[in-house]
Motif scaffolding. Sequence first.
Motif, PDB file in Angstrom:
ATOM      1  N   LEU A 160     -10.349 -40.166  -8.377  1.00  0.00           N
ATOM      2  CA  LEU A 160      -9.002 -39.697  -8.009  1.00  0.00           C
ATOM      3  C   LEU A 160      -8.580 -38.550  -8.915  1.00  0.00           C
ATOM      4  CD1 LEU A 160      -6.693 -42.735  -7.302  1.00  0.00           C
ATOM      5  CD2 LEU A 160      -7.394 -40.952  -5.788  1.00  0.00           C
ATOM      6  N   ILE A 199     -10.648 -35.378  -8.187  1.00  0.00           N
ATOM      7  CA  ILE A 199     -10.296 -34.633  -6.965  1.00  0.00           C
ATOM      8  C   ILE A 199      -9.112 -33.723  -7.243  1.00  0.00           C
ATOM      9  CG2 ILE A 199      -9.315 -34.871  -4.671  1.00  0.00           C
ATOM     10  CD1 ILE A 199     -10.955 -37.319  -4.253  1.00  0.00           C
ATOM     11  N   THR A 253      -6.929 -39.633  -0.844  1.00  0.00           N
ATOM     12  CA  THR A 253      -6.723 -38.420  -1.634  1.00  0.00           C
ATOM     13  C   THR A 253      -7.627 -37.304  -1.157  1.00  0.00           C
ATOM     14  OG1 THR A 253      -6.406 -39.952  -3.437  1.00  0.00           O
ATOM     15  CG2 THR A 253      -6.451 -37.633  -3.981  1.00  0.00           C
ATOM     16  N   GLU A 254      -8.877 -37.639  -0.860  1.00  0.00           N
ATOM     17  CA  GLU A 254      -9.820 -36.609  -0.418  1.00  0.00           C
ATOM     18  C   GLU A 254      -9.370 -36.008   0.912  1.00  0.00           C
ATOM     19  OE1 GLU A 254     -12.628 -35.419  -1.865  1.00  0.00           O
ATOM     20  OE2 GLU A 254     -13.069 -34.140  -0.155  1.00  0.00           O
ATOM     21  N   LEU A 292      -5.380 -23.312   0.780  1.00  0.00           N
ATOM     22  CA  LEU A 292      -5.549 -22.307  -0.274  1.00  0.00           C
ATOM     23  C   LEU A 292      -6.570 -21.254   0.140  1.00  0.00           C
ATOM     24  CD1 LEU A 292      -5.547 -24.444  -3.526  1.00  0.00           C
ATOM     25  CD2 LEU A 292      -3.882 -22.752  -2.837  1.00  0.00           C
ATOM     26  N   SER A 348      -6.954 -27.751  -0.143  1.00  0.00           N
ATOM     27  CA  SER A 348      -8.019 -26.771  -0.407  1.00  0.00           C
ATOM     28  C   SER A 348      -8.149 -25.804   0.750  1.00  0.00           C
ATOM     29  CB  SER A 348      -9.359 -27.480  -0.606  1.00  0.00           C
ATOM     30  OG  SER A 348      -9.366 -28.191  -1.789  1.00  0.00           O
ATOM     31  N   VAL A 377      -8.963 -29.549  -7.247  1.00  0.00           N
ATOM     32  CA  VAL A 377      -8.116 -28.625  -6.498  1.00  0.00           C
ATOM     33  C   VAL A 377      -7.467 -27.614  -7.435  1.00  0.00           C
ATOM     34  CG1 VAL A 377      -6.033 -28.465  -5.134  1.00  0.00           C
ATOM     35  CG2 VAL A 377      -7.704 -30.167  -4.608  1.00  0.00           C
ATOM     36  N   LEU A 388      -9.513 -19.131  -6.841  1.00  0.00           N
ATOM     37  CA  LEU A 388      -9.075 -18.262  -5.745  1.00  0.00           C
ATOM     38  C   LEU A 388      -8.100 -17.205  -6.236  1.00  0.00           C
ATOM     39  CD1 LEU A 388      -8.743 -20.868  -2.901  1.00  0.00           C
ATOM     40  CD2 LEU A 388     -10.443 -19.111  -3.162  1.00  0.00           C
ATOM     41  N   VAL A 442      -6.053 -33.954   0.014  1.00  0.00           N
ATOM     42  CA  VAL A 442      -6.190 -32.846  -0.932  1.00  0.00           C
ATOM     43  C   VAL A 442      -7.391 -31.977  -0.577  1.00  0.00           C
ATOM     44  CG1 VAL A 442      -6.798 -32.369  -3.303  1.00  0.00           C
ATOM     45  CG2 VAL A 442      -4.968 -33.937  -2.810  1.00  0.00           C
ATOM     46  N   GLY A 443      -8.547 -32.603  -0.357  1.00  0.00           N
ATOM     47  CA  GLY A 443      -9.740 -31.821  -0.076  1.00  0.00           C
ATOM     48  C   GLY A 443      -9.657 -31.123   1.265  1.00  0.00           C
ATOM     49  N   VAL A 461      -9.365 -43.273  -2.823  1.00  0.00           N
ATOM     50  CA  VAL A 461     -10.087 -42.010  -2.969  1.00  0.00           C
ATOM     51  C   VAL A 461     -10.191 -41.315  -1.617  1.00  0.00           C
ATOM     52  CG1 VAL A 461     -12.225 -40.965  -3.716  1.00  0.00           C
ATOM     53  CG2 VAL A 461     -11.343 -42.943  -4.903  1.00  0.00           C
TER      54      VAL A 461
END
Lengths: 126, 177
Positions: free
Chosen positions: A78, A81, B45-46, B57, B54, A85, A92, B49-50, B42
Amino acid sequence: MEWLGHFNYWIVVVLMMIGFYGVIARGNMVKKILALNVFQTSVFILFISAGKIIGGSTPILREGVSAYSNPLPHVLILTAIVVGVATVAVGLALAIRIREAYGSIEDDRIAAQEADEENRQSEPSR
Amino acid sequence: MFLVVVALAVIRVRDLFAATMLFAIYSLVSAALFTVLDAGDVALTEAAVGAGISTILVLAVLTLARRQEHPVPGHNLLALAVVLVTGAGLVYASMDLPEFGDPDNPVHGHVGSYYTEQTYADTGVPNMVAAVLASYRSIDTLGEAFVIFTAALGVFALLSVRPPARRSRARDGEEAP
């Protein structure tokens, strides 16, 4: 089951190498960052599969569950991750800056511009 | 296996927009894999967020940069060789790892079993991941917050200052084919 016991780890290695190849061989910076992310996710999968117990369950306490998977790797991932980011954001932002300075985010073009610059400096007033 | 295919596609595709979308798919598939491996938190969150942040962005950067990747002729054989050798070494090393899913693995021995047995008595939180994150390891989480804060500072420092030099040459570079 003997040889299947390491199947997860092999997938992790394959993913990791795909990401690694992307980081080395691709010139575009956005592509490099994506490849770095692929690499990162493979490490996550490695940790999570280390914490898994076959027959176990999600580590939330409830009735009728005999074994829980290990919560510690989950916590670590957690954190990883979210930090991942943050690093992607910084990378970037750097890419945007480099584009503003050089007009490109391709490795070879930037290298060519740098070489031009040095040539101009080494033979002035011609 | 599907993960491997998608990851390969991410690296191969030249169109950066397509690569970004494929990367979002890759994140979602890995989130599904985390769910199968009992890591619900997890996976959430992935996925958020992933696959979410991401991707946004990268898309934000792509609005500023060119969409097509500059083509590189042929394969990079040196990189391929390095990658293959490293991969072979890692597979060889993975043979020494303990078998997947065995409850007697060393990972589950030390502090992990303490967490699964004592968390409710210690903290009263039924979700062990949340308990470990916010209670046992709250200092680590504070460190994580510092990392994110530093990253945010870095992003703002990079993006708020106008670059003084190279303005004219940047224009040249943009007009070149």
